[in-house]
Design an enzyme around this catalytic site. Structure first.
Site, mmCIF file in Angstrom:
data_model
loop_
_atom_site.group_PDB
_atom_site.id
_atom_site.type_symbol
_atom_site.label_atom_id
_atom_site.label_comp_id
_atom_site.label_asym_id
_atom_site.label_seq_id
_atom_site.Cartn_x
_atom_site.Cartn_y
_atom_site.Cartn_z
ATOM 1 N N LEU A 233 -11.185 -10.222 21.716
ATOM 2 C CA LEU A 233 -10.851 -10.174 23.159
ATOM 3 C C LEU A 233 -10.139 -9.107 23.665
ATOM 4 O O LEU A 233 -9.159 -8.980 24.109
ATOM 5 C CB LEU A 233 -10.007 -11.631 23.426
ATOM 6 C CG LEU A 233 -10.812 -12.855 23.540
ATOM 7 C CD1 LEU A 233 -9.817 -13.975 23.917
ATOM 8 C CD2 LEU A 233 -11.827 -12.686 24.685
ATOM 9 N N HIS A 234 -10.901 -8.089 23.890
ATOM 10 C CA HIS A 234 -10.714 -6.755 24.304
ATOM 11 C C HIS A 234 -10.699 -6.933 25.909
ATOM 12 O O HIS A 234 -11.068 -7.746 26.310
ATOM 13 C CB HIS A 234 -12.042 -5.981 23.787
ATOM 14 C CG HIS A 234 -11.773 -4.352 23.794
ATOM 15 N ND1 HIS A 234 -12.185 -3.849 25.144
ATOM 16 C CD2 HIS A 234 -11.413 -3.512 23.100
ATOM 17 C CE1 HIS A 234 -11.970 -2.402 24.876
ATOM 18 N NE2 HIS A 234 -11.505 -2.325 23.568
#
Lengths: 581, 82
Positions: free
Chosen positions: B7-8
């Site tokens: 989850l960039h």
């Protein structure tokens, strides 16, 4: 250069990062030392403060959305999308509301501290990709704070302004440029950072590493900036304005001259042809590549793209390579495989006592074959679309066995593609980076396995001189002009000639006119450098004949060491670069 | 987390943007932490990496449709929307 000495505090000195001269009104934005009132408010003013915060958030939301609509670069659009989502973050607003209602703080204080809590939390995650987002978050925070305090700033009408900041993120540079600023003066930043590259491509003068006193800049209205010399003059008087006006004209003349030089054929005074290419890392650099007449890309760096995503995205890399190929047609593009150390690996806890002698470049890629395969796949996919223009370069090689293993793996991958395509890219040239002394000493053997060689003079110098140039105590030993470095380059050049393969030099020495001429004198015909260095290098080489350049090279390689070689370079500079300082 | 980057910033923005289209509340649980799935800052502080297990909690009038969309988003590695 000494004419400004008596200006005292009004003269600031930084590192020139993007050329050009400008004079304009100062706008200062620093992440530090913001004045945040900590006093409490009356209960009856709560709603007013909450409304204030809401309006600021909405305002910035609108600005960012408008900016996003005008951007075509996918990367920048996505970064802006993340910023828009931050401004709309319900938890962030909840925290702001809480600080105003429960702790009776002003909107400014609430905004500042709500942002800071998240900045702290994100910092604790320790992820590399988060660093740039934190700069964005800090700048969003400060932008809102300035906005509450100063409605003038809120309009963000920066036409003609000189921006003073700690550091800008790439998306901020685009945004400021959109609002018509004339120059940027940063406290931090690197000459090859993405934001600086964008400034160069947009023609915005930029100076980095500048120290200033906040109170001094705050009380000053105008600044004159010279992005060629790194000088910033606060509160310039009529005389200085005159000087800067002239410099502005000169700077434009130099740019025009650079462009006209770049249109001339690459030929020495005695008529010998040579090739100059660009080292690049970002899409935004392509504009100058064309303008300064580089014949393609001699070194395409792929590390930042990889590190900014934290993993290898084959599609994104292929898209990036193809964009570069499209824009630099019909010239070749040399793609260097990832030259990173194991410590940069996402999620990796590798820590080495000597990273420069450790697990990096090909050593790492040949262990992490999954990563190697993915990058080669992206290169092959690009070579299928642009056949005969792609070259692949292996970094940090110390033994021929590494070349053989890598080559075999690449060939196998090409063979496994379906027939017709495999044929069209069958000739995908593979080259080796000569930057470790062991490979220079075995250049003849290495040359038999590769289609071309490329000398990385920075690393070669570091390893030959055993000198970290970032270490100020020893950096005076870091000289690519040292005879020991030149001897290894000569060995490599002779090997390339005997084996009949092309050789180029792509370190910083290639971008220094005097050293570039010495390389020509040694018989090297291809140099690759930072695009901005091309005009000066080309101008000197075109004005000299090979015999002269050979004399320079002989003087240098026959010198006994640093003291002499430095003296020789000074002498040649005085003789041939008199019109430049 | 199927997508390699975890989850960039980019997938977080995509996720939050999609989730915000629904009226239902949306939370993500990971290793005992719960964050508001409509808060990009909250989602980013999870720093969920490839292979991490997260639990999605959707509650509200359009919860079924919301859950379907969000699960699809995770499964498609956050590439489909926009």
């Amino acid at each position: 250069m000494n004419r400004f000495v008596d200006l005292g505090e009004n003269l600031l000195k930084g590192t020139p990062a993007s050329p050009g001269v400008a004079v304009g009104e100062i706008r200062m934005f620093t992440h530090k030392d913001l004045e945040i009132p900590s006093g409490k408010i009356d209960r009856k003013d709560e709603e007013r403060e909450i409304e204030k915060a809401r309006q600021v958030l909405e305002h910035v939301d609108k600005q960012l959305s408008n900016l996003q609509n005008t951007q075509s670069d996918r990367e920048i659009r996505e970064i802006l999308e993340a910023q828009i989502q931050i401004v709309r973050d319900p938890e962030l607003f909840g925290q702001i509301e809480h600080l105003i209602r429960e702790e009776n703080r002003q909107a400014v204080f609430a905004l500042y501290h709500a942002f800071n809590e998240y900045i702290q939390l994100l910092n604790q995650t320790g992820r590399d990709w988060i660093k740039d987002r934190i700069i964005d978050l800090q700048s969003l925070r400060d932008r809102m704070i300035y906005q509450i305090g100063d409605p003038e700033t809120a309009r963000r009408d920066f036409k003609g302004a000189v921006i003073f900041v700690d550091e800008l993120s790439p998306s901020e540079m685009v945004e400021y440029s959109d609002s018509g600023i004339s120059a940027v003066v940063m406290q931090h930043g690197g000459t090859t950072s993405h934001a600086v590259i964008i400034a160069q491509s947009l023609g915005i003068p930029c100076i980095i590493g500048t120290g200033w006193k906040r109170s001094k800049v705050e009380s000053t209205r105008m600044a004159a900036v010279d992005g060629n010399t790194g000088e910033v003059i606060l509160d310039p008087d009529q005389n200085i304005l005159k000087i800067f006006n002239k410099r502005e004209l000169d700077s434009e003349a130099i740019r025009q001259q650079a462009i006209s030089i770049s249109r001339k054929p690459n030929r020495t005074a005695c008529g010998k042809e040579f090739t100059l290419r660009s080292n690049i890392e970002f899409i935004e650099e392509l504009r100058n590549v064309t303008e300064y007449g580089a014949e393609g890309i001699g070194l395409l760096r792929t590390e930042t793209l990889f590190l900014s995503h934290g993993y290898f995205d084959v599609d994104r890399h292929a898209e990036f390579y193809q964009k570069v190929l499209e824009e630099s047609a019909p010239d070749p593009v040399t793609i260097r495989l990832l030259d990173i150390g194991g410590d940069k690996f996402p999620g990796s806890r590798v820590s080495e006592a000597n990273p420069y002698l450790g697990w990096r470049g090909m050593r790492m890629l040949l262990d992490e074959t999954d990563l190697f395969d993915k990058q080669v796949e992206a290169v092959i996919a690009s070579a299928e679309i642009y056949p005969e223009r792609v070259r692949i370069l292996l970094p940090m090689v110390s033994d021929v066995s590494e070349i053989r293993t890598a080559k075999k793996r690449i060939r196998d991958m090409i063979r496994s593609r379906d027939g017709i395509q495999a044929e069209s890219i069958g000739k995908l040239p593979v080259g080796v980076m000569v930057e470790v002394p062991s490979i220079a000493l075995q250049a003849r053997e290495a040359a038999r396995y590769v289609d071309f060689m490329s000398i990385g003079s920075n690393d070669l110098t570091q390893y030959v001189m055993a000198t970290d140039r970032g270490n100020e105590r020893v950096s005076k030993l870091f000289r690519s002009s040292h005879p020991s470095v030149l001897k290894l380059i000569r060995m490599t050049a002779e090997a390339a000639e005997k084996e009949g393969i092309p050789l180029s030099v792509c370190g910083e020495m290639a971008g220094k006119p005097i050293l570039a001429s010495a390389l020509l004198g040694m018989g090297i015909r291809e140099l690759s450098m930072n695009t901005m260095s091309i005009p000066a290098v080309k101008k000197l080489i075109c004005s000299l004949d090979l015999e002269t350049m050979e004399n320079l090279y002989r003087e240098l390689i026959e010198s006994e060491g640093l003291h002499q070689s430095e003296k020789i370079i000074r002498k040649w500079k005085e003789r041939y670069l008199t019109d430049e300082s | 987390m199927l997508n390699e980057e975890g989850l960039h910033a980019r997938p977080s923005a995509t996720l939050v943007k999609e989730a915000s289209k629904f009226d239902s509340d949306f939370y993500i649980d990971m290793r005992g932490y719960r964050v508001n799935g409509k808060s990009i800052l909250g989602v980013m502080t999870l720093a969920a990496e490839h292979g991490a297990e997260v639990e999605l909690i959707v509650d509200g009038s359009d919860e079924n449709e919301a859950m379907k969309t969000l699960v699809k988003l995770f499964e498609s590695r956050f590439e489909m929307a926009q």
